[in-house]
Design an enzyme around this catalytic site. Structure first.
Site, PDB file in Angstrom:
ATOM      1  N   LYS A   1       0.841  -1.201   0.000  1.00 26.61           N
ATOM      2  CA  LYS A   1       0.000   0.000   0.000  1.00 26.61           C
ATOM      3  C   LYS A   1       0.873   1.246   0.000  1.00 26.61           C
ATOM      4  O   LYS A   1       0.614   2.194  -0.747  1.00 26.61           O
ATOM      5  CB  LYS A   1      -0.924  -0.005   1.226  1.00 26.61           C
ATOM      6  CG  LYS A   1      -2.055  -1.019   1.109  1.00 26.61           C
ATOM      7  CD  LYS A   1      -2.775  -1.234   2.445  1.00 26.61           C
ATOM      8  CE  LYS A   1      -3.828  -2.332   2.314  1.00 26.61           C
ATOM      9  NZ  LYS A   1      -4.406  -2.709   3.620  1.00 26.61           N
TER      10      LYS A   1
ATOM     11  N   GLN B   1      -4.024  -1.570   9.959  1.00 23.19           N
ATOM     12  CA  GLN B   1      -4.016  -2.909   9.369  1.00 23.19           C
ATOM     13  C   GLN B   1      -4.515  -3.930  10.392  1.00 23.19           C
ATOM     14  O   GLN B   1      -3.998  -4.012  11.507  1.00 23.19           O
ATOM     15  CB  GLN B   1      -2.598  -3.261   8.888  1.00 23.19           C
ATOM     16  CG  GLN B   1      -2.504  -4.568   8.138  1.00 23.19           C
ATOM     17  CD  GLN B   1      -3.277  -4.570   6.824  1.00 23.19           C
ATOM     18  OE1 GLN B   1      -3.206  -3.641   6.045  1.00 23.19           O
ATOM     19  NE2 GLN B   1      -4.051  -5.624   6.595  1.00 23.19           N
TER      20      GLN B   1
ATOM     21  N   ASP C   1     -10.506   3.266   5.018  1.00 21.45           N
ATOM     22  CA  ASP C   1     -11.003   1.883   4.930  1.00 21.45           C
ATOM     23  C   ASP C   1     -12.529   1.829   4.974  1.00 21.45           C
ATOM     24  O   ASP C   1     -13.126   0.812   4.650  1.00 21.45           O
ATOM     25  CB  ASP C   1     -10.458   1.049   6.101  1.00 21.45           C
ATOM     26  CG  ASP C   1      -9.177   0.293   5.735  1.00 21.45           C
ATOM     27  OD1 ASP C   1      -8.973   0.049   4.529  1.00 21.45           O
ATOM     28  OD2 ASP C   1      -8.404  -0.035   6.650  1.00 21.45           O
TER      29      ASP C   1
END
Ligand code: NDP
Length: 283
Positions: free
Chosen positions: A50, A94, A117
């Protein structure tokens, strides 16, 4: 006839190219920070990819690596610092987090305006209300893949297998908004085969290798395979989806491969969300 393959890599590339071009025209560089706790090897790769992609597209990508031993309080403080940092547009935590940390508390602590997200309860609510929102990347990517086929979503019966908070549920909201008739199946669904058979669009997000067999599919269906499963086969380790691709492609109208389908889209949509968050924060 065999199914047409939906090329997630190519579609992801074109989204990334759009994002890169839009960033080039800006007078600032949007910033994305990924928090990773501990040393889960899969998370390490995801986060590194990412950050790498962010740099390629002209974003400021930053990885914050914290020790396994960090307390929930310290992690919350770290999130708070990033919330308050005006130069950071996107914050990503994460998952999974170590067991001693309540991931719900951490997700709830992220500023919804920076929640690229789309996991914060505020954004989940906005998504279900059909309001302007940073939508979760994987299901948003799936929508783009379905749209790429040219098959209209409106009026179709979409069967989603899996009801997780990060894929199945938001997928249902996104397809419902696009006027599909949506069925969400899960582990307690009796006769999964009969349910899947109704799907003009089938989204498999289960995590069970080749659970969805060719015989379960309606001929001509658009099949989106979110699953990523590593299994041993012929003495080596292979990556397969939740759909039995080899046979399903003989029945489906369109199908995503694994790898090269949904996977690349998730990261492309994350970049798109970061740019969107940056624009929204400055309007
Ligand atoms: P979860 O484990 O959170 O959810 C799995 C869902 O599948 C649950 O709702 C579960 O039902 C349901 N399920 C389990 N077994 C069956 C069964 N036999 N029949 C019908 N439904 C079943 O998984 P995720 O949603 O997080 O991920 C799903 C898959 O997608 C995984 O392989 C994951 O690796 C992959 N993934 C890929 C991404 C990408 O970028 N391509 C991103 C995210 C995930 P119940 O709720 O009843 O337990």
């Amino acid at each position: 006839v065999t199914a047409r393959i939906i090329d997630g890599r190519a579609i992801a590339r074109s989204i990334e190219e759009e994002v890169r071009a839009e960033i080039e025209r800006l007078r600032f560089r949007p910033g994305l920070t990924a928090i990773r706790v501990g040393s889960d090897p899969a998370s390490e790769i995801y986060v590194r990819n990412k950050a790498k992609k962010a740099h390629q597209l002209g974003l400021r990508g930053d990885e914050r690596i914290l020790p396994d031993s960090i307390t929930e309080r310290d992690l919350l403080d770290e999130v708070q610092r990033l919330n308050e940092d005006a130069d950071i547009d996107g914050i990503l935590v994460q998952l999974p987090l170590p067991k001693h940390i309540d991931s719900r508390k951490i997700i709830d602590a992220v500023d919804p305006a920076k929640d690229v997200d789309g996991f914060h309860p505020m954004n989940v609510g906005r998504l279900h209300l059909g309001r302007e929102v940073l939508a979760p990347c994987t299901p948003a990517g799936c929508v783009r893949l379905i749209e790429s086929t040219g098959v209209p979503i409106e009026g179709k019966h979409a069967v989603i297998v899996g009801r997780s908070d990060i894929v199945g549920k938001p997928m249902a909201a996104l397809l419902l908004q696009r006027n599909a008739t949506v069925t969400v199946a899960h582990s307690r669904t009796p006769d999964l085969a009969a349910v899947v058979k109704q799907g003009d669009i089938v989204v498999a997000a289960v995590g069970k290798p080749r659970l969805i067999q060719a015989e379960m599919l309606k001929r001509g269906a658009v099949v989106i395979d979110v699953g990523i499963n590593r299994i041993p086969e012929n003495n080596r380790s292979v990556l397969v989806g939740d759909v039995d691709f080899g046979h399903a492609r003989e029945v489906a109208g369109w199908i995503t491969p694994v790898p090269g389908g949904v996977g690349p889209m998730t990261i492309a949509m994350l970049m798109r969300n970061t740019l969107t968050a940056a624009m929204w924060r400055r309007r």
